[in-house]
Write a protein that holds these residues in place. Structure first.
Motif, short mmCIF file in Angstrom:
data_model
loop_
_atom_site.label_atom_id
_atom_site.label_comp_id
_atom_site.label_asym_id
_atom_site.label_seq_id
_atom_site.Cartn_x
_atom_site.Cartn_y
_atom_site.Cartn_z
N ARG B 207 -3.79 33.92 -34.15
CA ARG B 207 -4.25 33.56 -32.82
C ARG B 207 -3.15 32.79 -32.13
N ARG B 208 -2.64 33.35 -31.05
CA ARG B 208 -1.65 32.65 -30.25
C ARG B 208 -2.11 32.78 -28.80
N SER B 209 -2.90 31.85 -28.39
CA SER B 209 -3.50 31.92 -27.06
C SER B 209 -2.41 32.17 -26.02
N PRO B 210 -2.57 33.10 -25.08
CA PRO B 210 -3.75 33.90 -24.77
C PRO B 210 -3.85 35.23 -25.52
N LEU B 211 -3.12 35.38 -26.63
CA LEU B 211 -3.17 36.66 -27.35
C LEU B 211 -3.76 36.48 -28.73
N VAL B 212 -4.32 37.57 -29.23
CA VAL B 212 -4.79 37.63 -30.61
C VAL B 212 -4.09 38.81 -31.25
N LEU B 213 -3.51 38.58 -32.42
CA LEU B 213 -2.80 39.67 -33.11
C LEU B 213 -3.51 39.96 -34.42
N VAL B 214 -3.71 41.22 -34.69
CA VAL B 214 -4.47 41.61 -35.88
C VAL B 214 -3.70 42.70 -36.62
N ALA B 215 -3.60 42.55 -37.93
CA ALA B 215 -3.01 43.61 -38.75
C ALA B 215 -4.05 44.08 -39.74
N VAL B 216 -4.11 45.38 -39.96
CA VAL B 216 -4.96 45.95 -41.01
C VAL B 216 -4.02 46.66 -41.95
N ALA B 217 -3.83 46.08 -43.14
CA ALA B 217 -2.78 46.58 -44.01
C ALA B 217 -3.29 46.87 -45.41
N GLN B 236 8.21 38.93 -29.98
CA GLN B 236 8.76 40.09 -29.29
C GLN B 236 8.17 40.19 -27.87
N ILE B 237 6.87 39.97 -27.77
CA ILE B 237 6.23 40.02 -26.45
C ILE B 237 6.76 38.88 -25.57
N LEU B 238 6.90 37.70 -26.20
CA LEU B 238 7.45 36.57 -25.43
C LEU B 238 8.86 36.86 -24.93
N SER B 239 9.64 37.56 -25.74
CA SER B 239 11.03 37.80 -25.35
C SER B 239 11.10 38.67 -24.10
N LEU B 240 10.05 39.43 -23.83
CA LEU B 240 10.03 40.25 -22.63
C LEU B 240 9.46 39.50 -21.43
N LEU B 241 8.57 38.56 -21.69
CA LEU B 241 7.82 37.95 -20.58
C LEU B 241 8.04 36.45 -20.41
N THR B 242 8.41 35.79 -21.42
CA THR B 242 8.42 34.33 -21.58
C THR B 242 6.99 33.81 -21.75
N TRP B 243 6.93 32.70 -22.46
CA TRP B 243 5.63 32.08 -22.76
C TRP B 243 4.99 31.59 -21.47
N THR B 244 5.85 31.06 -20.60
CA THR B 244 5.36 30.50 -19.34
C THR B 244 4.68 31.57 -18.50
N GLN B 245 5.35 32.71 -18.36
CA GLN B 245 4.80 33.79 -17.55
C GLN B 245 3.50 34.33 -18.17
N LEU B 246 3.53 34.50 -19.49
CA LEU B 246 2.35 35.02 -20.18
C LEU B 246 1.13 34.12 -19.93
N ASN B 247 1.35 32.82 -20.06
CA ASN B 247 0.24 31.90 -19.84
C ASN B 247 -0.21 31.89 -18.40
N HIS B 248 0.76 31.93 -17.52
CA HIS B 248 0.46 31.90 -16.09
C HIS B 248 -0.42 33.09 -15.71
N ILE B 249 -0.05 34.26 -16.22
CA ILE B 249 -0.81 35.48 -15.90
C ILE B 249 -2.27 35.32 -16.30
N PHE B 250 -2.48 34.85 -17.53
CA PHE B 250 -3.87 34.79 -18.00
C PHE B 250 -4.65 33.60 -17.43
N GLN B 251 -3.91 32.61 -16.95
CA GLN B 251 -4.61 31.54 -16.24
C GLN B 251 -5.12 32.04 -14.91
N GLN B 252 -4.31 32.90 -14.28
CA GLN B 252 -4.70 33.46 -12.99
C GLN B 252 -5.85 34.44 -13.14
N ASP B 257 -4.79 43.21 -17.47
CA ASP B 257 -4.37 44.25 -18.40
C ASP B 257 -2.86 44.14 -18.62
N LEU B 258 -2.49 43.51 -19.72
CA LEU B 258 -1.08 43.20 -19.98
C LEU B 258 -0.23 44.45 -20.21
#
Lengths: 211, 549
Positions: B207-217, B236-252, B257-258
């Motif tokens: 769990r890394r708010s605002p994302l949830v990552l799940v693996a089924v292995a 990897q996702i942060l490297s494309l968007l930055t943490w700041t932008q990611l949080n900002h998007i989901f706060q808004q 739909d990311l």
């Protein structure tokens, strides 16, 4: 408006050299990189989406002048839109690329045009509308007339191309070069109030940075 | 202590400019002993490290793990804790799944709208993109889809799909809804779900708010290691968007739909997952160097160092997924995770082969709030040598591009071009060079430098499955050695097809794969011989004198 590489080469018998910044804009997978690649390397390969943007140069030796294109091939993905204005700032020409087999991409190109109109005065930039993927004519969603008509109303250059089958790719860049040179001549003949109208390259680089 | 510094969360540390811990001794012992101090082991840098000083694998994972998990229960503190009974649970769950069907419909509605909408990438272009990357969207109802060894899903806290390794995200929206339901359900009870183990499968949640990552292995990896891989996906996702932008998007907009923003980058994530299954770099949390004569490497590093610019922070030369040279700004350290992300970015796109690329990139371990601008280009058309110049100034393209030109010029003047070309012809060495007949393969990591070395995987590990099986064995040993409740220092593992030995000290980690007919005593003497060999070859296998501008 153009950057003159060697100021003072307007002397008789020596062709002037102009450096023009050209930017490719448009949606994802309309073929911006393929157009650039076809033009610069005269080759085609299926490519993956561009990351950020790619920079190429191409020099044209024309009868009247030497033209060096600095081509900025931008990524069409939405996440790069916030940085795109960096790439097109200070551009002398823009290619708005759409995919003739995907109507949506023409709409997107129109939006790009609106962005450019906000940033530039009409005589500051040469804009060409390019319908790419002529090789997919069978799946065509945008009629030639539709693109043509839109380009005419907005005063844009227009051509349909195919980077894959090498159709009119050189031609569109050549048309842009001719248009830029034409504007250069007009400006030279018009009496300038500010003395020399061309900008020293070194000076301009230092001021505008990458774009 | 360096370890204490790392207890802080990544983005609370200003710029990640963490100096390596003290006590890096310059003296080096002739032959390694178990009590070897960190900084004197083979491969340790003579003038400090290049990377952020991570002592071990735990440093990379554990400090952040707790933080996100406890967040939500706190939020819900106002609610009275209800007594739980099985009945209640099943009732709640059926309610949740009804809500989920609703959620799935919402998603479909949005997709339909986006088809009609003007600005959003049409599904058609996405499809083309997946065709280009050679990844056919799979039918998620088929058995083949279920048979994959490791599924990875990323979803938003609203239960919206963000990424799926296999199959289209749209088709999986209800499945992802159920996953979010599981997470929320336990959080409602002021608890956090970490994993589910059933029927040979491990379902791991990060769990890394605002994302949830799940693996089924159904791999041999431990829960901890799967979670570690999920974290890589998150970075990897942060490297494309930055943490700041990611949080900002989901706060808004909570139900954003990311996928819109990540469109075209799925292949980078796909590539990262494939790479993690093959490349021990990720398991080791370290970087492998291209074997290169020290004099050549020094000439390359000096050339890189001289081709500097004010805005440059890191100059990195790499070949394949191996490091040739890294020059950094004084007092700025790169984290191995960030370097892995850069390696992955470069290996996942052919678009860097032509022209010069200039792209915004976030190095999440260095600073997750902002973008660097990276100049990426190959030195020559036919040579697998990629130059990466990381700059702080997005306006600096021409200056940085000129750095590349200057670097190439200096390289030519120093006359190392030919030697470099020669080294690229044999990017891996054979284990036979060590001269131990029963030794099949090994991985040796120097902890203080964050570098590791490993020979080419040779017979009998010829087929892809065999190579993956070997890596799986290393993963198993690694997870036993780094088990948080019961860490082990020495492991001797006897298998039907090979014997393995792991040796973890405060200074290094060594994993060797040995013939099944070899004895334990034989393996131990091999370790000593191997360590002497590594010491002898260390200036070729490691970067001992990292440079700064």
């Amino acid at each position: 408006m153009a950057q003159e590489a060697m100021p003072g080469t307007f002397l008789e018998g020596i062709r002037p050299t102009y450096i023009y910044k050209v930017v490719l804009l448009g949606s994802t997978s309309v073929g911006k990189s393929s157009l650039a690649y076809r033009y610069v390397k005269n080759d085609f390969k299926e490519s993956l989406p561009t990351v950020g943007c790619s920079f190429f140069t191409q020099t044209l030796n024309l009868e009247v002048a030497t033209v060096k294109f600095e081509i900025w091939d931008t990524a069409g993905q939405e996440k790069y839109h916030s940085v795109c204005h960096l790439y097109y700032r200070g551009a002398h020409a823009a290619l708005l690329v759409y995919d003739i087999a995907n109507k949506e991409t023409l709409n997107r190109a129109k939006l790009w045009l609106r962005d450019l109109e906000k940033e530039f005065l009409p005589d500051e930039i040469v804009i060409a509308l390019v319908g790419n993927k002529m090789d997919l004519a069978a799946e065509r969603e945008v009629a030639t007339e539709e693109g043509e008509e839109f380009a005419r109303t907005k005063g844009l250059l227009f051509m349909e191309t195919s980077a894959k089958s090498n159709h009119q790719v050189n031609d569109i860049f050549m048309a842009i070069a001719q248009e830029l040179l034409q504007r250069e001549r007009q400006k030279a003949s018009a009496p300038s109030l500010h003395g020399r109208s061309t900008v020293d390259l070194g000076e301009s680089r230092a001021r505008t940075g990458c774009c | 202590m360096a370890a204490d510094v790392h207890r802080k969360k990544g983005w609370e540390v200003p710029n990640g400019s963490l100096a390596p811990g003290d006590g890096q001794h310059v003296e080096r012992s002739e032959s390694p002993t178990p009590g070897l101090a960190q900084g004197t082991e083979p491969g340790a840098g003579q003038e400090g490290a290049m990377f952020v000083h991570t002592r071990s694998y735990e440093d990379l994972t554990s400090p952040e793990d707790g933080a996100a998990a406890v967040r939500s229960p706190e939020e819900r503190q106002g609610e009275p804790a209800e007594p739980t009974s099985m009945e209640q649970i099943s009732k709640d769950f059926s309610e949740l799944s009804t809500q989920l069907t609703g959620m799935a419909l919402d998603v479909e509605e949005e997709i339909r709208q986006s088809k009609e909408g003007k600005l959003e990438p049409s599904p058609q272009t996405t499809r083309r993109d997946s065709v280009l990357s050679g990844k056919e969207e799979e039918d998620v109802t088929m058995d083949a889809w279920r048979m994959h060894r490791k599924h990875v899903f990323v979803l938003s806290e609203a239960g919206k799909p963000v990424y799926s390794r296999y199959g289209s995200e749209e088709a999986l929206s209800s499945t992802m809804g159920v996953m979010m339901a599981l997470v929320s359900f336990l959080e409602a009870e002021k608890n956090a779900i970490r994993s589910i183990h059933a029927d040979g499968y491990k379902v791991v949640f990060v769990r890394r708010s605002p994302l949830v990552l799940v693996a089924v292995a159904r791999t041999r990896q431990s829960e901890q290691e799967i979670a570690h891989e999920l974290l890589y996906i998150y970075y990897q996702i942060l490297s494309l968007l930055t943490w700041t932008q990611l949080n900002h998007i989901f706060q808004q907009k909570q139900n954003y739909d990311l996928r819109r923003l990540l469109a075209g980058s799925e292949r980078i994530t796909d590539n990262l997952l494939d790479l993690m299954a093959h490349d021990p770099s990720f398991l080791m949390g370290a970087v492998r160097c291209l074997p290169l004569a020290a004099s050549v490497r020094d000439a390359v590093s000096t050339s890189l160092q001289q081709a500097k610019a004010k805005s440059l922070v890191f100059s990195i030369l790499l070949s394949g997924n191996q490091l040739v040279s890294l020059v950094r700004k004084k007092d700025q350290f790169l984290h191995p995770i960030d370097l892995h992300l850069l390696f992955n970015l470069i290996s996942s796109s052919s678009s860097f082969r032509e022209g010069e690329a200039w792209t915004p990139i976030c190095l999440p371990k260095f600073n997750s709030s902002g973008f660097f601008h990276a100049h990426i280009s190959y030195l020559e058309q036919e040579m697998d040598l990629c130059l990466l110049l990381v700059s702080t100034d997005r306006e600096d393209f021409f200056t940085v591009s000129d750095c590349k030109r200057r670097f190439q010029e200096r390289l030519r003047r120093r006359g190392v071009h030919h030697a470099l070309q020669e080294a690229l012809r044999t990017p891996f060495y054979s284990v036979a060079q060590v001269g131990i007949p029963d030794l099949r393969h090994f991985i040796y990591k120097s902890k203080s430098s964050g570098l590791f070395t490993s020979p080419e995987i040779e017979a009998p590990y010829v087929h892809e499955e065999e190579k993956e099986r070997l890596l799986g064995l290393y993963q198993y040993l690694h997870s036993r050695a780094h088990n948080s409740s019961r860490p082990l220092k020495n492991i001797y593992f006897t298998g039907p097809r090979e014997n393995l030995l792991a040796w973890v000290t405060s200074a290094f980690e060594l994993y060797i794969c040995y013939s099944p007919l070899g004895t334990k005593a034989g393996a131990i003497s091999a370790v000593n011989k191997l360590m002497k060999w590594i010491r002898k070859e260390e200036d070729r296998l490691f970067i001992l004198t990292p440079q700064t501008y």
